[in-house]
Design an enzyme around this catalytic site. Structure first.
Site, PDB file in Angstrom:
ATOM      1  N   GLY B  12       0.922  -1.141   0.000  1.00 44.34           N
ATOM      2  CA  GLY B  12       0.000   0.000   0.000  1.00 44.34           C
ATOM      3  C   GLY B  12       0.947   1.172   0.000  1.00 44.34           C
ATOM      4  O   GLY B  12       1.847   1.221   0.812  1.00 44.34           O
ATOM      5  N   THR B  13       0.811   2.073  -0.906  1.00 44.64           N
ATOM      6  CA  THR B  13       1.967   2.924  -1.187  1.00 44.64           C
ATOM      7  C   THR B  13       1.598   4.308  -1.618  1.00 44.64           C
ATOM      8  O   THR B  13       0.466   4.561  -2.018  1.00 44.64           O
ATOM      9  CB  THR B  13       2.695   2.297  -2.401  1.00 44.64           C
ATOM     10  OG1 THR B  13       3.077   1.001  -2.048  1.00 44.64           O
ATOM     11  CG2 THR B  13       3.899   3.075  -2.822  1.00 44.64           C
TER      12      THR B  13
END
Lengths: 225, 215
Positions: B12-13
């Site tokens: 998740g970035t």
């Protein structure tokens, strides 16, 4: 088949000596407007254009497949060229084959071109159903915009390019107002044949949708009780 | 109760790439999550593919590491046959081909960026394998949704390197502030023609000091 980068509705209409296609220059990621200024119409051959609504990666793939077909035909150098009707048929076969493998291309393809000196317009859906017609609308446009195209075509079967452009712009304006995923920046592209029989792919035109005078009154009943 | 022990490791970035006057800047956060657990708080999501072509990875850790690894191998082989460094477009399309052909099983999204003859090029590869060349900047990952409008507003073409660095750092930290899946430190990579790529690292406490004061 999950759609990650979706492209919106496409409208197309035949006019006296050509076909016009209108689409929004945007790719959505779910309900987020993600990529802007995207070219939606691809030129497959000197007489054929292709566009689509649905998963953009599948559209890029199908465009590559059709362009490779065109290239290999060009390399035969036998003064025979694949007509838009043939591309439409070929596209139908690819879509149907994928449907049979339960791995459909998540697309509603639109094939437009000049066939035997006459305008050609056809679509293929996810099942591989081919439809050839005077006007096309994909996605939610089929419900909202197609009736506008039907009426316009019923009133005037041989429109000029300008009249066809106006019809498409009007229909896209309604679509912009009623489609959540709509966007006011359009691309109107097309292909036509002139009086001398020369087929010309029209320069894609960027159109900004104007909704002036479309907001008649601020009144809205939101508290019925 | 469902066990969380076998959740996939997810990137998740927040990742982004921005062009400036004289080069290209890549920025990323450093959080890898497994559900709600931060499994790596110092991850490096900016991966070199070949020479000065880099890729920012987002999606499944395993998938992106593997695809990037295959792309590195493929590019190395290709460059030997070609006799020179391949173009950024080639690198991007190699990634895209993997992503598209295996779209049912992969969860990857990339930003591939580098310089081609002093011209910066940025390619965004979305989840299904759709590839887009971006004119000025690109952002991807779960955190990007929070800062896309911030970048839309603040970015201008031909900014200086300092301005773009400030903008990128600000945008990534704002994304980290709101996105639970992004956090940790900010890693940057500056690409300029005829210069070795510069890797910069901003510590977590530095980043935290940039968070907005929420009233």
């Amino acid at each position: 088949m999950e759609v990650y980068s979706s492209c919106g509705s496409v409208l197309g209409i035949k006019y006296k000596n050509g076909v016009l296609l209108a689409s929004e220059k945007i790719i959505n990621s779910g309900k987020t407007a993600r990529y802007f200024g995207i070219e939606r119409t691809m030129r497959i051959s000197p007489t054929c254009l292709i566009t689509a609504s649905g998963e953009y990666s599948d559209f890029q793939e199908v465009t590559t497949i059709l362009k490779e077909r065109q290239e290999s035909d060009f390399c035969h150098n036998d003064s025979h060229s694949i007509s838009p009707k043939s591309f439409h048929s070929y596209a139908t076969r690819i879509m149907f084959q994928r449907r049979n493998k339960q791995k459909p291309y998540a697309l509603r393809l639109v094939v437009a071109g000049i066939e035997s000196a006459k305008p050609f317009l056809g679509t293929v859906d996810v099942y591989g159903t081919p439809i050839v017609d005077h006007y096309v609308a994909t996605g939610i446009g089929e419900h909202i915009a197609k009736p506008i195209l039907i009426k316009a075509y019923a009133e005037n079967q041989s429109m000029t390019r300008e009249e066809a452009e106006k019809v498409l712009t009007d229909a896209m304006t309604v679509l912009f107002m009623r489609d959540c995923r709509g966007y006011p920046h359009l691309e109107i592209s097309g292909i036509e044949i002139d009086a001398n029989g020369k087929v010309q792919v029209l320069e894609p035109k960027d159109v900004e949708i104007n909704t002036k005078n479309r907001w008649p009154s601020p009144n809205s009943v939101d508290l019925p009780i | 109760m469902q066990s969380d022990l076998n959740l996939p490791v997810d990137l998740g970035t927040t990742i982004m790439a921005l062009k400036f006057d004289g080069g290209l800047l890549l920025a990323a956060d450093s959080r890898t999550s497994q559900g709600s657990y931060v499994s790596n708080r110092m991850a490096d999501k900016i991966t070199p593919l070949i020479d000065d072509i880099y890729v920012c990875r987002s999606g499944s850790s395993a998938d992106t590491q593997t695809v990037a690894g295959y792309a590195r191998y493929s590019l190395d082989f290709h460059s030997q046959q070609l006799g020179k460094r391949p173009s950024v477009q080639t690198a991007a399309y190699i990634l895209r081909d993997f992503a598209y052909q295996n779209k049912e099983v992969l969860s990857v999204s990339f930003i591939c960026a580098g310089l081609d003859d002093e011209k910066a090029r940025i390619f965004s590869i979305a989840q299904g394998g759709a590839i887009f060349e971006q004119k000025n900047y690109a952002a991807a990952g779960s955190g990007s949704t929070y800062v896309l409008t911030y970048l839309d507003e603040k970015y201008r073409p031909n900014m200086t390197e300092t301005e773009v660095r400030e903008l990128a750092v600000r945008a990534v930290s704002l994304a980290m502030f709101r996105d639970n899946s992004s956090g940790g430190c900010i890693r940057l990579c500056v690409l300029k023609p005829n210069t070795k790529p510069e890797r910069i690292f901003l510590q977590g406490d530095q980043v935290q000091s940039m968070f907005p004061v929420h009233r």
